[in-house]
Design a protein around this motif. Structure first.
Motif, short mmCIF file in Angstrom:
data_model
loop_
_atom_site.label_atom_id
_atom_site.label_comp_id
_atom_site.label_asym_id
_atom_site.label_seq_id
_atom_site.Cartn_x
_atom_site.Cartn_y
_atom_site.Cartn_z
N PHE A 1 0.84 -1.20 0.00
CA PHE A 1 0.00 0.00 0.00
C PHE A 1 0.88 1.26 0.00
O PHE A 1 0.62 2.21 -0.76
N MET A 2 1.92 1.27 0.83
CA MET A 2 2.79 2.43 0.92
C MET A 2 3.69 2.55 -0.31
O MET A 2 3.99 3.66 -0.76
N THR A 3 4.14 1.42 -0.84
CA THR A 3 4.98 1.47 -2.03
C THR A 3 4.22 2.08 -3.20
O THR A 3 4.77 2.85 -4.00
N LYS A 4 2.94 1.75 -3.31
CA LYS A 4 2.12 2.32 -4.38
C LYS A 4 2.00 3.84 -4.23
O LYS A 4 1.79 4.55 -5.22
N GLY B 1 6.34 9.66 0.39
CA GLY B 1 5.27 8.95 1.09
C GLY B 1 5.39 7.45 0.98
O GLY B 1 4.56 6.72 1.51
N GLY B 2 6.45 6.97 0.31
CA GLY B 2 6.59 5.55 0.07
C GLY B 2 7.38 4.82 1.14
O GLY B 2 8.03 5.42 2.00
N LEU B 3 7.35 3.52 1.06
CA LEU B 3 8.01 2.69 2.07
C LEU B 3 9.52 2.89 2.06
O LEU B 3 10.16 2.94 3.12
N ALA B 4 10.13 3.03 0.88
CA ALA B 4 11.59 3.19 0.80
C ALA B 4 12.04 4.46 1.52
O ALA B 4 13.08 4.47 2.19
N TYR C 1 4.96 15.91 3.32
CA TYR C 1 4.44 14.85 4.18
C TYR C 1 3.02 14.55 3.77
O TYR C 1 2.16 15.45 3.74
N GLU C 2 2.76 13.31 3.42
CA GLU C 2 1.43 12.95 2.94
C GLU C 2 1.08 11.55 3.41
O GLU C 2 1.52 10.56 2.84
#
Length: 708
Positions: free
Chosen positions: A375-378, A386-389, A444-445
């Motif tokens: 979900f976060m990677t997308k 806002g992504g996991l990385a 930040y989102e």
């Protein structure tokens, strides 16, 4: 007062108001004329629709407000007094948008001042951003609240093209329902009723169908009250007499399985009501009928759109080609009125959280379940930060041993709804929570499902307060004030009973891209073009070379070069030196890295870190060795990376991220702002203390920021 084309008030300027007697009466012609001129004769804003609302649901306390400029009517709206101090839009439950004809939002402050008595607050309810300008203007300080997520279907093109663009899951589900009906030997029959003489019977059939379902049990069906039943009878019959209303029905044999009441005007279809026989739920008759309605609308030609004016869930959004938020807007006469209203609302707040929501908490990105990580990677498609990385690198290099990291995950059943990354710090006996960000974060989102509502987000805020008893404040920054996440969190804070302030964080310069490099360069200033010509020649003649590093294999040498340049530059040493190399490694693995380097005789003299992903190029770091300033190596690298991003990466936007530095205007044409939210819990002592400091500080500075 005469609100017609002329009359006794024709020479007046400004707002005037007149009490209504459950009808627009003589003012109806002027109302329809303005609706046609401003909004193309919107079906939900006609005199027929508004008079029906007034006749069946008004109480005689409604006022028509009219704005004239040089005698011509420029704006109109229907308002009603809530109490001695507060006015609001006339909005019975049957109205999906308020009767407000305003296409110039600069008229709104004078509207509040013009109201009878001592009005200090005006609530303009259910405003459609596609209709009028009540919601227009800079996002912060507009006092907006998301009310409903509506949707539409654009009728451009063909039904075949539209249907092929729907999700495979939706197409498969409809196909299965068709097959199930066929296998079960159920005969389907579609009926289209458009004649005025048949409309009352069609509405009565609809009322009986809806009354047999859950709306009937809840008392909200069309036939639940005589007034509501008669409203829809009258409306549909009157509109049908002009060819502007119809009812679509789906019959299974001799049984009505689904029905929709629809208005049609000027290419716009508005689905007023929809219902189905719950005994046939396995066949999804409501969805089958919707497909037929859409196909018929495409077949009618002439473009237009189907508007739903609903509070759409994920299942409904599968059908949409666009979505938008219907929002309330509140205006206050004085700042003190604003503060008192918000404080009173906070103390009285007792939000009702929808059922079926659950919140889980994790302390590190790697601890998140697999579906949450996906979900976060997308989310990177919209915002790299806002992504996991991004969060893995931030947690590992900036907050490696911090016990206050929290990832709050909101679910509705098995469906993921939101991920809110935060950091907690103890302040005396109280807790202060902030966004999981620092000065590296340009946006930040939190990751939210597009249809997430503020009332659902309250469940997550409540979980935070349970985790941190005595919570004093929550600060989230930097955010896009026009974003879904900003508005949803702002609304949730208000519903929760916290008192929130908005504050400016920084300007953000960016460049939309719809051209090639040559066209972009030709549009730059003469001095910049001249500098590039001269310095390229000088740089090359003295043994200078430029390169772009994108792969992990080249990173060890590239990182060493970057760090050498940074150490020789004017910039202060990095407080977290592992962050930038970690970022390079994470995004090189994804193919996002664009590290520009300038060399002279084997020595690195300038470096820039760009991240390019999903059509966006973001400029994170730049530095040069001041000994080589005479070559303008930073300018040369910027031009190289710009050309690569535009012509090779084919980006849609280039973003300079943080700050209003003067040099950014040389390269960028557009500016937007990032803002923050800080919410204080008035039921905690430390929260009250923080609130008092915040209010006093703002008053002393005389800033324009105000309580929400």
């Amino acid at each position: 007062m005469d609100d017609g084309a002329g009359g006794e008030s024709a020479g007046m300027n400004g707002w005037t108001s007149v009490p209504l007697q459950r009808s627009l009466g003589a003012h109806g012609a002027a109302w329809d004329q303005l609706n046609r001129r401003l909004f193309g004769d919107h079906p939900l804003l006609t005199t027929v629709f508004i008079d029906g609302l007034l006749r069946h649901f008004g109480d005689g306390g409604e006022h028509l407000c009219v704005y004239r400029r040089d005698g011509a009517i420029e704006a109109m709206c229907l308002l009603k007094r809530r109490n001695a101090l507060v006015w609001a839009s006339f909005l019975p439950a049957q109205a999906q948008i308020a009767p407000t004809l305003v296409d110039d939002n600069s008229l709104l402050p004078s509207l509040l001042a013009s109201l009878p008595g001592m009005a200090i607050q005006l609530d303009l309810l259910c405003n459609d951003p596609a209709v009028g300008s009540v919601l227009a203007g800079a996002a912060p300080r507009r006092h907006l609240l998301n009310q409903a997520l509506t949707m539409k279907i654009d009728l451009a093109g063909s039904f075949a093209g539209y249907w092929s663009s729907r999700s495979k899951q939706l197409q498969s589900n409809i196909k299965k329902r068709d097959k199930r009906l066929l296998d079960d030997g159920i005969e389907q029959r579609r009926v289209h009723i458009g004649a005025a003489g048949e409309m009352v019977a069609a509405v009565d059939r609809y009322a009986a169908l809806e009354g047999a379902g859950w709306k009937g049990r809840n008392g909200t069906a069309v036939g639940s009250t005589p007034a509501q039943h008669q409203f829809y009878r009258d409306l549909m019959q009157r509109c049908a007499s002009d060819g502007q209303a119809f009812v679509s029905e789906l019959w299974f044999g001799d049984t009505l399985a689904a029905s929709r009441l629809i208005l049609r005007r000027g290419g716009m279809y508005v689905i007023l009501k929809t219902s189905y026989d719950e005994r046939f739920a396995d066949y999804a008759p409501g969805r089958l009928l919707l497909r037929d309605v859409i196909e018929q609308a495409f077949a009618a030609g002439a473009g237009g759109a189907i508007e739903f004016y609903t509070d759409a869930d994920q299942n409904q959004l599968e059908w949409a080609t666009a979505q938008r938020w219907i929002q309330h807007r509140t205006l206050y006469r004085w700042n003190v009125a604003e503060a008192l209203a918000v404080s009173l609302r906070a103390w009285r707040s007792n939000p009702q959280v929808p059922e079926g929501l659950a919140v889980a908490v994790f302390d590190h990105p790697d601890a998140l379940p697999a579906d949450v990580q996906t979900f976060m990677t997308k989310a990177e498609k919209h915002n790299v930060a806002g992504g996991l990385a991004w969060y893995r690198n931030l947690a590992g290099t900036v907050y490696p041993d911090n016990p206050g990291l929290r990832f709050y995950v909101l679910r509705h059943g098995q469906q993921l709804m939101a991920v809110l990354p935060l950091r907690a710090e103890k302040a005396g006996a109280a807790w202060q929570l902030t966004s999981l960000s620092n000065f590296y974060t340009s946006l930040y989102e939190p990751v939210l499902e597009p249809g997430l509502k503020s009332r659902e987000m309250v469940a997550l805020l409540s979980a935070i307060q349970i985790d941190f008893p005595g919570l004093a404040s929550l600060t989230l920054a930097p955010m896009d004030p026009a974003s879904h996440s900003y508005q949803t969190l702002l609304g949730a804070m208000r519903m929760k009973g916290w008192i929130a302030f908005e504050y400016f964080t920084f300007g953000n310069w960016y460049q939309p891209v719809n051209f090639d490099w040559a066209s972009y360069l030709a549009a730059r200033s003469g001095p910049l073009q001249n500098t590039l010509r001269r310095m390229r020649k000088k740089f090359a003649s003295d043994g200078g070379t430029l390169e772009i590093v994108t792969s992990i294999k080249e990173l060890p040498v590239a990182i060493a070069a970057y760090e050498k340049v940074y150490a020789a530059s004017w910039k202060k040493p990095e407080p977290f030196p592992a962050f930038t190399p970690g970022l390079m490694q994470a995004y090189a693995a994804k193919g996002f890295l664009r590290l520009g380097l300038a060399w002279i005789d084997g020595e690195p003299v300038a470096a820039q870190l760009w991240i390019v992903s999903h059509g966006r190029a973001e400029i994170y770091k730049l530095a040069y060795d001041e000994r080589f300033k005479g070559y303008s190596p930073g300018t040369l690298i910027t031009a190289m990376l710009m050309e690569h991003a535009i012509d090779k990466d084919k980006v849609n936007e280039i973003d300079y991220l943080i700050g209003d530095d003067a040099y950014k205007k040389t390269w960028m044409s557009h500016r937007r702002e990032r803002w923050g939210l800080v919410a204080y819990n008035p039921k905690a002592l430390r929260g009250l203390t923080g609130l008092a400091r915040e209010a006093a500080g703002r008053a002393a500075r005389g800033v324009a920021d105000r309580l929400i």
